[in-house]
Write an enzyme that holds these catalytic residues in place. Structure first.
Site, short mmCIF file in Angstrom:
data_model
loop_
_atom_site.label_atom_id
_atom_site.label_comp_id
_atom_site.label_asym_id
_atom_site.label_seq_id
_atom_site.Cartn_x
_atom_site.Cartn_y
_atom_site.Cartn_z
N CYS A 97 0.83 -1.20 0.00
CA CYS A 97 0.00 0.00 0.00
C CYS A 97 0.87 1.25 0.00
CB CYS A 97 -0.93 -0.01 1.21
SG CYS A 97 -2.06 1.41 1.28
N CYS A 193 -6.18 -3.52 6.79
CA CYS A 193 -7.43 -2.76 6.75
C CYS A 193 -8.56 -3.48 6.03
CB CYS A 193 -7.20 -1.39 6.12
SG CYS A 193 -6.77 -1.43 4.36
#
Length: 346
Positions: A97, A193
């Site tokens: 990410c 997440c």
């Protein structure tokens, strides 16, 4: 004064990063990334986090925007995560990410919009050397996040600001409290997440076709079966599903043959790790220079030498799971990093 785009996740760290830059007189704009729209409970990407970031920005009197990168996130982070597990690797989605979203799409957008720097609330330092900017450990060793940024390039670091590198977490929270920021006491986000707590197997199970296989000992004796290699990672001890009277670890995952090999701790030990996708800043280190390798976000660094894409340990270490990042340090400074391959020597 510089124009700075601050990635605001809705947590205390990015809130204080924006506040410090604002106090220094910079032209600051906050942005929150919308990355994942599926079920999640990690305190990242949720609607409440967007609202926290927006309200902090209002307190600081800075503009705030939301960028929707969810399609890119699915393509660049979630899909590779699923594929890696299906093929016997164990990726680090936070590193992916950072590379593809924050210092990929967001940095690209920041440059297009004319900002001088992209800033985040990561606990790491940027230091200036004769050879250009370098990433270094935070002064708060317990919260240091240089490992998850270790694959960033010199070009990316040149356009980056990390305002929290000289502060401890306690100091960050105290500063937020003094300013009355709503995120001052907010709990940290610790998990992936896009996966709910404890839901990794269910997440992968819904995306990876079941392919049963064997669990074997190092000498090839089958001791159990399994319903998919995505449930295993090198070094894993819990949930292996084998009772042999002593602790057993996963020492290899072969997706091609659907074979998971388990053994004792000594069977895990390796004297080296082979890397791919390696980023080394500046001149590659000499093969006889003793450096330090870190194999997980909060793992202890171990002495090593580096020769091309091979990291040799001063003493045998538990095998690095294929897909994991190996960060190389010279003292507190990150020299570079690479991703562990499946081929390493016993």
């Amino acid at each position: 004064m510089s124009r700075i785009l601050v990635a605001m996740s809705g947590g205390v760290d990015s809130s204080v990063a924006a506040a410090l830059l604002r106090a220094d007189g910079h032209d600051v704009t906050g942005v929150t990334l919308k990355l994942w729209g599926g079920p999640q409970d990690s305190g990242c990407c949720a609607v409440s986090d967007v609202e926290d970031a927006r309200r902090v920005a209002a307190q600081l009197d800075i503009p705030h925007y939301v960028f929707n990168f969810s399609d890119d996130f699915e393509r660049s982070v979630v899909d590779p995560y699923v594929l890696a597990h299906a093929t016997g690797s164990t990726p680090n989605p936070c590193v992916a990410c950072n590379r593809t979203m924050k210092w990929g799409r967001l940095l690209e957008r920041s440059r297009q919009l004319g900002f001088d720097y992209l800033a985040t609330g990561h606990h790491a330092r940027l230091v200036t050397t004769a050879n250009g900017p370098r990433l270094a450990r935070s002064v708060d060793a317990a919260k240091d996040q240089s490992y998850v940024l270790a694959l960033l390039t010199e070009s990316q670091l040149s356009d980056t600001m990390l305002p929290l590198g000289e502060l401890t977490k306690t100091e960050v929270r105290a500063h937020a409290a003094r300013l009355g920021l709503r995120t001052a006491a907010k709990a940290e986000s610790m998990d992936v997440c896009f996966i709910t707590k404890g839901g990794r197997q269910a997440f992968l199970g819904a995306r990876v076709p079941r392919a049963p296989g064997s669990i074997v000992t190092p000498d090839g004796v089958e001791v159990a079966t399994h319903d998919g290699v995505d449930r295993f990672t090198v070094g894993q001890r819990r949930g292996v599903g084998v009772a042999l009277g002593e602790r057993r670890f996963v020492i290899d995952v072969n997706a091609h043959t659907r074979t998971v090999t388990v053994g004792g701790r000594n069977d895990l030990l390796r004297d080296r790790v082979h890397l791919t996708d390696t980023t080394i800043l500046g001149t590659p280190p000499s093969r006889d220079v003793v450096l330090a390798a870190q194999m997980s976000a909060h793992g202890a660094p171990v002495d090593c030498t580096v020769e091309g894409d091979v990291v040799r340990f001063a003493a045998p270490q538990p095998r690095v799971a294929p897909g994991q990042v190996v960060a190389i340090y010279d003292g507190d400074i990150v020299l570079g990093a690479g991703i562990a391959l499946s081929a390493d020597a016993a």
